[in-house]
Design a protein around this motif. Structure first.
Motif, PDB file in Angstrom:
ATOM      1  N   GLU A  26      42.628 -55.624 -44.532  1.00  0.00           N
ATOM      2  CA  GLU A  26      43.201 -56.928 -44.203  1.00  0.00           C
ATOM      3  C   GLU A  26      44.726 -56.877 -44.229  1.00  0.00           C
ATOM      4  N   LYS A  27      45.283 -56.129 -45.208  1.00  0.00           N
ATOM      5  CA  LYS A  27      46.734 -56.035 -45.324  1.00  0.00           C
ATOM      6  C   LYS A  27      47.353 -55.391 -44.087  1.00  0.00           C
ATOM      7  N   SER A  28      46.663 -54.417 -43.508  1.00  0.00           N
ATOM      8  CA  SER A  28      47.165 -53.762 -42.295  1.00  0.00           C
ATOM      9  C   SER A  28      47.195 -54.735 -41.119  1.00  0.00           C
ATOM     10  N   ILE A  29      46.167 -55.578 -41.029  1.00  0.00           N
ATOM     11  CA  ILE A  29      46.103 -56.565 -39.944  1.00  0.00           C
ATOM     12  C   ILE A  29      47.250 -57.559 -40.055  1.00  0.00           C
ATOM     13  N   VAL A  30      47.457 -58.090 -41.267  1.00  0.00           N
ATOM     14  CA  VAL A  30      48.517 -59.078 -41.475  1.00  0.00           C
ATOM     15  C   VAL A  30      49.894 -58.452 -41.265  1.00  0.00           C
ATOM     16  N   THR A  31      50.098 -57.252 -41.803  1.00  0.00           N
ATOM     17  CA  THR A  31      51.376 -56.555 -41.628  1.00  0.00           C
ATOM     18  C   THR A  31      51.661 -56.331 -40.148  1.00  0.00           C
ATOM     19  N   TYR A  32      50.648 -55.888 -39.410  1.00  0.00           N
ATOM     20  CA  TYR A  32      50.821 -55.658 -37.977  1.00  0.00           C
ATOM     21  C   TYR A  32      51.211 -56.940 -37.261  1.00  0.00           C
ATOM     22  N   LYS A  33      50.516 -58.046 -37.588  1.00  0.00           N
ATOM     23  CA  LYS A  33      50.772 -59.313 -36.906  1.00  0.00           C
ATOM     24  C   LYS A  33      52.230 -59.727 -37.055  1.00  0.00           C
ATOM     25  N   TYR A  34      52.739 -59.629 -38.286  1.00  0.00           N
ATOM     26  CA  TYR A  34      54.131 -60.016 -38.524  1.00  0.00           C
ATOM     27  C   TYR A  34      55.095 -59.070 -37.813  1.00  0.00           C
ATOM     28  N   LEU A  35      54.845 -57.772 -37.896  1.00  0.00           N
ATOM     29  CA  LEU A  35      55.717 -56.805 -37.220  1.00  0.00           C
ATOM     30  C   LEU A  35      55.731 -57.031 -35.711  1.00  0.00           C
ATOM     31  N   PHE A  36      54.566 -57.248 -35.143  1.00  0.00           N
ATOM     32  CA  PHE A  36      54.454 -57.432 -33.697  1.00  0.00           C
ATOM     33  C   PHE A  36      55.178 -58.696 -33.248  1.00  0.00           C
ATOM     34  N   ILE A  37      54.899 -59.804 -33.907  1.00  0.00           N
ATOM     35  CA  ILE A  37      55.476 -61.085 -33.493  1.00  0.00           C
ATOM     36  C   ILE A  37      56.987 -61.117 -33.709  1.00  0.00           C
ATOM     37  N   LEU A  38      57.458 -60.670 -34.868  1.00  0.00           N
ATOM     38  CA  LEU A  38      58.892 -60.705 -35.134  1.00  0.00           C
ATOM     39  C   LEU A  38      59.656 -59.716 -34.253  1.00  0.00           C
ATOM     40  N   SER A  39      59.073 -58.543 -34.004  1.00  0.00           N
ATOM     41  CA  SER A  39      59.723 -57.558 -33.120  1.00  0.00           C
ATOM     42  C   SER A  39      59.801 -58.084 -31.693  1.00  0.00           C
ATOM     43  N   ALA A  40      58.727 -58.697 -31.228  1.00  0.00           N
ATOM     44  CA  ALA A  40      58.714 -59.254 -29.867  1.00  0.00           C
ATOM     45  C   ALA A  40      59.764 -60.345 -29.733  1.00  0.00           C
ATOM     46  N   ALA A  41      59.881 -61.207 -30.744  1.00  0.00           N
ATOM     47  CA  ALA A  41      60.876 -62.285 -30.705  1.00  0.00           C
ATOM     48  C   ALA A  41      62.291 -61.724 -30.655  1.00  0.00           C
ATOM     49  N   ILE A  42      62.573 -60.726 -31.495  1.00  0.00           N
ATOM     50  CA  ILE A  42      63.905 -60.118 -31.505  1.00  0.00           C
ATOM     51  C   ILE A  42      64.236 -59.511 -30.150  1.00  0.00           C
ATOM     52  N   SER A  66      66.622 -67.185 -35.601  1.00  0.00           N
ATOM     53  CA  SER A  66      66.331 -67.586 -36.979  1.00  0.00           C
ATOM     54  C   SER A  66      65.397 -68.787 -37.018  1.00  0.00           C
ATOM     55  N   ILE A  67      65.575 -69.731 -36.097  1.00  0.00           N
ATOM     56  CA  ILE A  67      64.683 -70.896 -36.034  1.00  0.00           C
ATOM     57  C   ILE A  67      63.271 -70.461 -35.653  1.00  0.00           C
ATOM     58  N   ASN A  68      63.162 -69.557 -34.695  1.00  0.00           N
ATOM     59  CA  ASN A  68      61.842 -69.081 -34.274  1.00  0.00           C
ATOM     60  C   ASN A  68      61.150 -68.284 -35.372  1.00  0.00           C
ATOM     61  N   ILE A  69      61.896 -67.430 -36.062  1.00  0.00           N
ATOM     62  CA  ILE A  69      61.301 -66.674 -37.175  1.00  0.00           C
ATOM     63  C   ILE A  69      60.785 -67.642 -38.235  1.00  0.00           C
ATOM     64  N   PHE A  70      61.589 -68.654 -38.538  1.00  0.00           N
ATOM     65  CA  PHE A  70      61.172 -69.684 -39.489  1.00  0.00           C
ATOM     66  C   PHE A  70      59.876 -70.353 -39.017  1.00  0.00           C
ATOM     67  N   LEU A  71      59.816 -70.656 -37.726  1.00  0.00           N
ATOM     68  CA  LEU A  71      58.635 -71.309 -37.159  1.00  0.00           C
ATOM     69  C   LEU A  71      57.409 -70.404 -37.229  1.00  0.00           C
ATOM     70  N   TYR A  72      57.566 -69.128 -36.884  1.00  0.00           N
ATOM     71  CA  TYR A  72      56.435 -68.190 -36.920  1.00  0.00           C
ATOM     72  C   TYR A  72      55.936 -67.979 -38.344  1.00  0.00           C
ATOM     73  N   GLU A  73      56.873 -67.968 -39.299  1.00  0.00           N
ATOM     74  CA  GLU A  73      56.471 -67.799 -40.693  1.00  0.00           C
ATOM     75  C   GLU A  73      55.624 -68.973 -41.182  1.00  0.00           C
ATOM     76  N   SER A 115      54.802 -66.661 -46.782  1.00  0.00           N
ATOM     77  CA  SER A 115      54.021 -66.678 -45.547  1.00  0.00           C
ATOM     78  C   SER A 115      53.066 -65.496 -45.485  1.00  0.00           C
ATOM     79  N   PHE A 116      53.571 -64.319 -45.812  1.00  0.00           N
ATOM     80  CA  PHE A 116      52.753 -63.107 -45.767  1.00  0.00           C
ATOM     81  C   PHE A 116      51.600 -63.186 -46.758  1.00  0.00           C
ATOM     82  N   LEU A 117      51.897 -63.601 -47.980  1.00  0.00           N
ATOM     83  CA  LEU A 117      50.865 -63.683 -49.014  1.00  0.00           C
ATOM     84  C   LEU A 117      49.794 -64.727 -48.663  1.00  0.00           C
ATOM     85  N   LEU A 118      50.226 -65.844 -48.098  1.00  0.00           N
ATOM     86  CA  LEU A 118      49.262 -66.870 -47.669  1.00  0.00           C
ATOM     87  C   LEU A 118      48.381 -66.352 -46.542  1.00  0.00           C
ATOM     88  N   SER A 119      48.983 -65.658 -45.570  1.00  0.00           N
ATOM     89  CA  SER A 119      48.212 -65.105 -44.450  1.00  0.00           C
ATOM     90  C   SER A 119      47.166 -64.121 -44.951  1.00  0.00           C
TER      91      SER A 119
END
Length: 200
Positions: A73-89, A116-123, A187-191
């Motif tokens: 599960e941790k790999s899935i959540v870690t991937y999701k955050y990396l993918f979304i934040l990297s794509a936004a950047i 920064s607003i989008n990262i806040f929103l995604y979190e 956010s990560f811990l809740l996810s």
């Protein structure tokens, strides 16, 4: 994580028409001098695409499938955050570079603010999507559309959205970065908690 990335690439390939339309309007907005609107289009477009990815996950029972194949599960959540934040950047950096080259925006101001607003929103949104699934996705679709339309009307009416330069407002970004970093942990811990609850 390669399998997770491959799955999301397939989802994005199935939405090439939407990606092309978003990219087209983004570029048109920049070369016509409407930099704020171009960032708003990028923000809205990214949320739409991320929603499509989450919709695909729930529609196909993806999380249960990958975890049954020994993906943590941790790999899935870690991937999701990396993918979304990297794509936004990457998207906002492209937006900034295009605005810089065309001469309509020579500062990092809009890039930093919108990112920064989008990262806040995604979190905020990612754990909500993990917790409430399709219901949360439907609500965000409606609310996001209303916010986007309101933002466009505001920018058109006022001719711009961001009226001050980065030089005398650097403290704003320090505060935003601190907030983003603190929120990221929660956010990560809740996810992680919510995805475990979904699968169990």
């Amino acid at each position: 994580m390669k399998a997770l990335l491959y799955k999301d690439i397939i989802v994005l390939k199935n939405n090439l028409v939407a990606i092309s339309m978003i990219s087209f309007f983004l570029i048109i907005a920049i070369i016509s001098g409407n930099v704020d609107i171009s960032y708003l289009i990028a923000s809205f477009g990214l949320i739409i695409l991320f929603i499509k990815i989450f919709e695909s996950d729930y529609k196909n029972g993806f999380y249960k499938y990958v975890i049954s194949n020994a993906v943590e599960e941790k790999s899935i959540v870690t991937y999701k955050y990396l993918f979304i934040l990297s794509a936004a950047i990457l998207v906002f950096l492209f937006n900034f570079l295009l605005a810089f080259v065309t001469g309509y925006d020579k500062t990092f101001y809009r890039f930093l603010v919108f990112l920064s607003i989008n990262i806040f929103l995604y979190e905020i949104l990612i754990p909500i999507f993990f917790r409430f699934g399709k219901i949360a996705i439907d609500i965000v679709n409606v609310v996001g559309t209303v916010v986007y339309i309101t933002g466009v009307f505001y920018i058109v009416k006022n001719d711009t959205f961001l009226k001050f330069e980065i030089g005398n407002k650097l403290n704003i970004f320090v505060i935003l970065i601190i907030i983003d970093l603190i929120l990221f942990v929660f956010s990560f811990l809740l996810s992680l908690k919510f995805i475990r609850r979904k699968i169990s």
